[in-house]
Design a protein around this motif. Structure first.
Motif, PDB file in Angstrom:
ATOM      1  N   GLU A  75       0.814  -1.214   0.000  1.00  0.00           N
ATOM      2  CA  GLU A  75       0.000   0.000   0.000  1.00  0.00           C
ATOM      3  C   GLU A  75       0.850   1.267   0.000  1.00  0.00           C
ATOM      4  O   GLU A  75       0.694   2.132  -0.868  1.00  0.00           O
ATOM      5  CB  GLU A  75      -0.935  -0.010   1.215  1.00  0.00           C
ATOM      6  CG  GLU A  75      -1.974  -1.124   1.192  1.00  0.00           C
ATOM      7  CD  GLU A  75      -2.864  -1.086   2.407  1.00  0.00           C
ATOM      8  OE1 GLU A  75      -2.679  -0.192   3.264  1.00  0.00           O
ATOM      9  OE2 GLU A  75      -3.760  -1.947   2.519  1.00  0.00           O
ATOM     10  N   ALA A  76       1.723   1.392   0.975  1.00  0.00           N
ATOM     11  CA  ALA A  76       2.525   2.612   1.112  1.00  0.00           C
ATOM     12  C   ALA A  76       3.751   2.594   0.205  1.00  0.00           C
ATOM     13  O   ALA A  76       4.303   3.636  -0.129  1.00  0.00           O
ATOM     14  CB  ALA A  76       2.954   2.807   2.559  1.00  0.00           C
ATOM     15  N   GLY A  77       4.200   1.397  -0.175  1.00  0.00           N
ATOM     16  CA  GLY A  77       5.360   1.300  -1.055  1.00  0.00           C
ATOM     17  C   GLY A  77       6.686   1.249  -0.340  1.00  0.00           C
ATOM     18  O   GLY A  77       7.737   1.131  -0.973  1.00  0.00           O
ATOM     19  N   PHE A  78       6.656   1.324   0.999  1.00  0.00           N
ATOM     20  CA  PHE A  78       7.906   1.235   1.759  1.00  0.00           C
ATOM     21  C   PHE A  78       7.612   0.734   3.164  1.00  0.00           C
ATOM     22  O   PHE A  78       6.489   0.832   3.660  1.00  0.00           O
ATOM     23  CB  PHE A  78       8.612   2.589   1.834  1.00  0.00           C
ATOM     24  CG  PHE A  78       7.993   3.550   2.823  1.00  0.00           C
ATOM     25  CD1 PHE A  78       8.519   3.708   4.104  1.00  0.00           C
ATOM     26  CD2 PHE A  78       6.860   4.289   2.482  1.00  0.00           C
ATOM     27  CE1 PHE A  78       7.933   4.584   5.012  1.00  0.00           C
ATOM     28  CE2 PHE A  78       6.273   5.175   3.378  1.00  0.00           C
ATOM     29  CZ  PHE A  78       6.812   5.322   4.658  1.00  0.00           C
ATOM     30  N   LEU A 136      12.482  -4.408  -5.667  1.00  0.00           N
ATOM     31  CA  LEU A 136      12.614  -3.834  -4.335  1.00  0.00           C
ATOM     32  C   LEU A 136      14.018  -3.301  -4.107  1.00  0.00           C
ATOM     33  O   LEU A 136      15.005  -3.944  -4.480  1.00  0.00           O
ATOM     34  CB  LEU A 136      12.294  -4.885  -3.262  1.00  0.00           C
ATOM     35  CG  LEU A 136      10.865  -5.413  -3.229  1.00  0.00           C
ATOM     36  CD1 LEU A 136      10.734  -6.500  -2.160  1.00  0.00           C
ATOM     37  CD2 LEU A 136       9.867  -4.294  -2.963  1.00  0.00           C
ATOM     38  N   SER A 137      14.107  -2.133  -3.499  1.00  0.00           N
ATOM     39  CA  SER A 137      15.378  -1.558  -3.086  1.00  0.00           C
ATOM     40  C   SER A 137      15.504  -1.661  -1.576  1.00  0.00           C
ATOM     41  O   SER A 137      14.528  -1.445  -0.847  1.00  0.00           O
ATOM     42  CB  SER A 137      15.469  -0.087  -3.509  1.00  0.00           C
ATOM     43  OG  SER A 137      15.473   0.044  -4.917  1.00  0.00           O
ATOM     44  N   LEU A 138      16.699  -2.015  -1.119  1.00  0.00           N
ATOM     45  CA  LEU A 138      16.988  -2.082   0.308  1.00  0.00           C
ATOM     46  C   LEU A 138      18.025  -1.012   0.621  1.00  0.00           C
ATOM     47  O   LEU A 138      19.147  -1.055   0.109  1.00  0.00           O
ATOM     48  CB  LEU A 138      17.501  -3.471   0.709  1.00  0.00           C
ATOM     49  CG  LEU A 138      16.439  -4.545   0.966  1.00  0.00           C
ATOM     50  CD1 LEU A 138      15.699  -4.899  -0.322  1.00  0.00           C
ATOM     51  CD2 LEU A 138      17.057  -5.802   1.578  1.00  0.00           C
ATOM     52  N   PRO A 176       4.503   8.260   0.133  1.00  0.00           N
ATOM     53  CA  PRO A 176       3.838   6.955   0.110  1.00  0.00           C
ATOM     54  C   PRO A 176       3.030   6.742  -1.171  1.00  0.00           C
ATOM     55  O   PRO A 176       2.403   7.664  -1.688  1.00  0.00           O
ATOM     56  CB  PRO A 176       2.928   7.006   1.344  1.00  0.00           C
ATOM     57  CG  PRO A 176       3.589   7.985   2.256  1.00  0.00           C
ATOM     58  CD  PRO A 176       4.192   9.018   1.364  1.00  0.00           C
ATOM     59  N   LEU A 177       3.058   5.511  -1.669  1.00  0.00           N
ATOM     60  CA  LEU A 177       2.341   5.196  -2.899  1.00  0.00           C
ATOM     61  C   LEU A 177       0.842   5.425  -2.776  1.00  0.00           C
ATOM     62  O   LEU A 177       0.180   5.794  -3.746  1.00  0.00           O
ATOM     63  CB  LEU A 177       2.589   3.728  -3.284  1.00  0.00           C
ATOM     64  CG  LEU A 177       3.887   3.406  -4.041  1.00  0.00           C
ATOM     65  CD1 LEU A 177       3.941   1.924  -4.353  1.00  0.00           C
ATOM     66  CD2 LEU A 177       4.001   4.226  -5.317  1.00  0.00           C
ATOM     67  N   PHE A 235      11.815  -0.521  -0.159  1.00  0.00           N
ATOM     68  CA  PHE A 235      10.813   0.239  -0.903  1.00  0.00           C
ATOM     69  C   PHE A 235      10.716  -0.243  -2.342  1.00  0.00           C
ATOM     70  O   PHE A 235      11.665  -0.796  -2.915  1.00  0.00           O
ATOM     71  CB  PHE A 235      11.062   1.750  -0.829  1.00  0.00           C
ATOM     72  CG  PHE A 235      12.367   2.233  -1.390  1.00  0.00           C
ATOM     73  CD1 PHE A 235      12.481   2.648  -2.711  1.00  0.00           C
ATOM     74  CD2 PHE A 235      13.492   2.311  -0.584  1.00  0.00           C
ATOM     75  CE1 PHE A 235      13.664   3.121  -3.219  1.00  0.00           C
ATOM     76  CE2 PHE A 235      14.703   2.784  -1.081  1.00  0.00           C
ATOM     77  CZ  PHE A 235      14.784   3.188  -2.401  1.00  0.00           C
ATOM     78  N   ARG A 236       9.555  -0.033  -2.913  1.00  0.00           N
ATOM     79  CA  ARG A 236       9.275  -0.481  -4.276  1.00  0.00           C
ATOM     80  C   ARG A 236       9.877   0.484  -5.295  1.00  0.00           C
ATOM     81  O   ARG A 236      10.062   1.680  -5.010  1.00  0.00           O
ATOM     82  CB  ARG A 236       7.765  -0.613  -4.476  1.00  0.00           C
ATOM     83  CG  ARG A 236       7.133  -1.657  -3.570  1.00  0.00           C
ATOM     84  CD  ARG A 236       5.624  -1.679  -3.669  1.00  0.00           C
ATOM     85  NE  ARG A 236       5.177  -2.041  -5.023  1.00  0.00           N
ATOM     86  CZ  ARG A 236       3.891  -2.093  -5.369  1.00  0.00           C
ATOM     87  NH1 ARG A 236       2.940  -1.818  -4.489  1.00  0.00           N
ATOM     88  NH2 ARG A 236       3.555  -2.429  -6.596  1.00  0.00           N
TER      89      ARG A 236
END
Length: 263
Positions: A4-7, A158-160, A178-179, A210-211
């Motif tokens: 939902e939020a993307g992170f 995904l990025s870390l 947020p997405l 995060f996406r």
């Protein structure tokens, strides 16, 4: 939350010795780069531990071959004025490989249910004291599309973002929108940024996942110390660059398949 939020922030996901290993390897590479770049102190240093352009297909796709290459780089690093012995740099490379090929993937498995992932990219991003580069608002997938011709879409990955020191707005931490507040390829207008952007206070050992569609940025580092971050990206499937003249598609950056099973 991630969907939902993307992170999401995974608090305390890295053990202290993982943080120290990554920090030491990052410092060794940064020290080497600083000898060849007189403007480093005024910039952000993106530290590539391995030159991906010269990797063979096997080194780009096989975890053992990739790890061996990384440790080989440790041998070469020891020959430079970085203050580390060959034993030190090889161990640092091995410990870092363990984080990228085991610790990070296990975090994705335990928190999001992944059974396998592909390591797509790994590097350090160091903001130098009293300045450093400002990363403007962007989406990672859009940035990748800019660098490629013939590719009109990019799979979600995904990025870390794992800071190796505590980060806040003073030393250039991550800012996100947020997405579920804004999800568009169009650059967010000032009203959206002012209303919905969040500045993340992240501790060393935490991981921000995060996406690739998430709009994010970071400000300059106004502190007296460097702000190093370990940055890795994982995709659910291998990502290929467009083929040239009908040739075989080539792996884009890396596609190191990693099992996330706890064996």
């Amino acid at each position: 939350v991630l969907a939902e939020a993307g992170f999401v922030i995974l608090q305390g996901a890295l053990e202290q010795f993982h943080v120290q290993s990554l920090l030491a390897e990052c410092a060794a590479h940064t020290h080497l780069i600083s000898h060849s770049d007189p403007l480093l102190d005024q910039s952000a240093c993106v530290v590539e531990t391995v030159d991906k352009s010269i990797l063979s297909h096997e080194q780009r796709t096989d975890s053992i071959a990739f790890a061996h290459k990384r440790i080989q780089v440790g041998h070469k690093l020891a020959q430079q004025p970085c203050g580390q012995t060959a034993c030190d740099t090889c161990k640092l490379a091995a410990d870092a490989c363990n984080v990228y090929l085991d610790v990070f993937p296990r975090a994705l498995a335990s928190n999001f249910g992944f059974t396998r992932v592909f390591l797509f990219n790994e590097q350090y991003v160091v903001k130098m004291p009293r300045g450093g580069h400002v990363f403007p608002w962007h989406r990672d997938d859009a940035e990748q599309l800019k660098m490629l011709q013939g590719l009109s879409d990019f799979p979600d990955y995904l990025s870390l973002w794992a800071p190796l020191v505590d980060t806040d707005e003073y030393n250039g931490t991550l800012r996100v929108i947020p997405l579920n507040c804004y999800d568009s390829l169009v650059h967010p207008p000032p009203r959206i940024i002012q209303t919905y952007s969040k500045t993340l206070a992240v501790k060393a050992g935490d991981i921000v996942v995060f996406r690739s569609r998430l709009w994010h940025s970071s400000s300059r580092n106004d502190s007296e110390s460097k702000r190093p971050v370990a940055y890795a990206q994982y995709s659910p499937d291998a990502i290929y660059a467009p083929s040239a003249r009908g040739g075989k598609p080539q792996v884009l950056s890396l596609a190191v398949e990693v099992s996330t099973s706890c064996t």
